[in-house]
Write a protein that holds these residues in place. Structure first.
Motif, PDB file in Angstrom:
ATOM      1  N   ASP A 164       1.062  -1.333  -0.047  1.00 53.91           N
ATOM      2  CA  ASP A 164      -0.120   0.010  -0.016  1.00 53.91           C
ATOM      3  C   ASP A 164       1.219   1.145   0.150  1.00 53.91           C
ATOM      4  OD1 ASP A 164      -2.314  -1.546   0.325  1.00 53.91           O
ATOM      5  OD2 ASP A 164      -2.482  -1.492   2.250  1.00 53.91           O
ATOM      6  N   ASP A 196     -11.825   3.626  -4.447  1.00 56.18           N
ATOM      7  CA  ASP A 196     -10.921   2.710  -5.013  1.00 56.18           C
ATOM      8  C   ASP A 196      -9.488   3.345  -4.459  1.00 56.18           C
ATOM      9  OD1 ASP A 196     -12.884   1.035  -5.685  1.00 56.18           O
ATOM     10  OD2 ASP A 196     -12.716   1.777  -7.920  1.00 56.18           O
ATOM     11  N   GLU A 199      -8.707   2.972  -0.723  1.00 50.53           N
ATOM     12  CA  GLU A 199      -8.265   1.533  -0.301  1.00 50.53           C
ATOM     13  C   GLU A 199      -6.967   1.328  -0.477  1.00 50.53           C
ATOM     14  OE1 GLU A 199     -10.949  -1.301  -2.008  1.00 50.53           O
ATOM     15  OE2 GLU A 199     -12.608  -0.487  -1.124  1.00 50.53           O
ATOM     16  N   GLU A 200      -6.284   2.032  -1.232  1.00 52.57           N
ATOM     17  CA  GLU A 200      -4.766   1.863  -1.769  1.00 52.57           C
ATOM     18  C   GLU A 200      -3.984   2.493  -0.521  1.00 52.57           C
ATOM     19  OE1 GLU A 200      -3.723  -0.465  -3.887  1.00 52.57           O
ATOM     20  OE2 GLU A 200      -5.874  -0.993  -4.159  1.00 52.57           O
ATOM     21  N   ASN A 229     -11.418   4.906   9.465  1.00 46.98           N
ATOM     22  CA  ASN A 229     -11.622   3.651   8.801  1.00 46.98           C
ATOM     23  C   ASN A 229     -10.581   2.573   8.879  1.00 46.98           C
ATOM     24  OD1 ASN A 229      -9.050   4.091   6.637  1.00 46.98           O
ATOM     25  ND2 ASN A 229     -10.119   5.922   6.684  1.00 46.98           N
ATOM     26  N   ASN A 231      -7.907   1.499   7.486  1.00 51.13           N
ATOM     27  CA  ASN A 231      -6.704   1.878   6.969  1.00 51.13           C
ATOM     28  C   ASN A 231      -5.971   2.862   7.715  1.00 51.13           C
ATOM     29  OD1 ASN A 231      -6.606  -0.177   5.118  1.00 51.13           O
ATOM     30  ND2 ASN A 231      -6.834   0.926   3.243  1.00 51.13           N
TER      31      ASN A 231
END
Length: 312
Positions: A164, A196, A199-200, A229, A231
């Motif tokens: 990531d 999207d 999320e990375e 969240n 992450n």
């Protein structure tokens, strides 16, 4: 010739000239410290002067007053030294203001010429100067490995987000100065990404006060800034371990023992998919824009081959 030079430095002439120069320099420093920041050449020069000399933060308009004190105290201290060393020669002209005025005028001319030279050489930055140049700014440093505890009391390490893009920074819960700005800037940068892309990207914010910032407190901080969240990790742990990690990251910080307030750097380390520190940024509008562009650039890069094979 040598005799004239020797006479200049041993008589009242040199101390008179230097005292006048130091005093006028002190006045110029005071003016530069409080002149308003504007879009003019003079205002832009004043802003850069304050940034470099007084630790001025354009975002908040605040200065590091310890730097201001040093710059204003040093000329006065030099005047005191000169008076102590050359007190006897200076007594000769103490009652002759016309002579002193002549040397003060020379000092004024010197200070004005130096100040004008700096201003004439200064160029107001253009839009091109603020362009993000990743090839120039990119680095490849290995971050320290660590395993800390996040706001959900989960053990988190950099390896958990290998592949990531990681934003690594440092804050503390009770900070009322720049830490809120750090978290706000992170939130704004992440909000510019589509779902999207988000999320990375992982956020790791290491506390600078691990003895106070326990997971439950950090969870409230994460919720307040809407950085809760999966992450996003507000990290704490054993104080000795946390301090060791921060030291390896060169996170400068100083805690006032009486107030508990901490002076610290405001840094963002952006770690690429290969696990290397690729960029370093700080607070500010331009830095925020560059950080967003850096994230976009790193998101587009391929994940390490070994991770791709595992995912497949």
């Amino acid at each position: 010739m040598i005799e004239r030079i020797e006479n200049f430095f041993t008589s009242w002439r040199f101390p008179s000239f230097m005292i006048s120069t130091m005093f006028l320099s002190w006045i110029m420093i005071m003016v530069m410290a409080f002149v308003p920041v504007t879009d003019s050449t003079w205002g832009a020069f004043a802003e850069d002067f304050k940034v470099w000399c007084f630790g001025y933060d354009p975002e908040t308009g605040s200065m590091e007053w310890i730097y201001f004190a040093m710059f204003t105290f040093n000329p006065l201290m030099l005047v005191g030294v000169i008076l102590f060393v050359w007190i006897e020669p200076l007594k000769e002209v103490y009652a002759k203001p016309a002579i002193i005025t002549r040397y003060a005028a020379s000092s004024f001319a010197l200070v004005m010429v130096i100040g004008a030279s700096f201003l004439l050489m200064y160029e107001v930055p253009t839009e091109e100067d603020f362009e993000f140049r990743p090839n120039t700014l990119r680095i490849a440093l290995t971050p320290p490995s660590f395993e800390l505890i996040n706001q959900n009391e989960e053990k988190i390490s950099l390896d958990d987000h290998r592949g990531d893009v990681v934003i690594l920074t440092s804050v503390y819960a009770t900070c009322a100065d720049t830490c809120p700005m750090i978290l706000d800037q992170v939130k704004r940068v992440l909000d510019r990404l589509n779902p999207d892309e988000q999320e990375e990207v992982a956020l790791m914010a290491i506390t600078m006060q691990p003895e106070r910032d326990r997971p439950d407190l950090l969870k409230r901080v994460a919720g307040f800034y809407q950085l809760d969240n999966p992450n996003s990790h507000m990290l704490t742990g054993d104080p000795a371990t946390v301090d060791k990690v921060l030291d390896k990251l060169n996170v400068s910080r100083y805690r006032d023992a009486e107030t508990g307030v901490m002076d610290h750097v405001n840094l963002f380390y952006i770690i690429d998919r290969q696990g290397k520190i690729a960029f370093r940024f700080t607070l500010g509008e331009i830095q925020e824009e560059w950080m967003g562009q850096a994230l976009q650039l790193l998101i587009e890069e391929e994940k390490p081959k070994e991770l791709t094979e595992i995912l497949e």
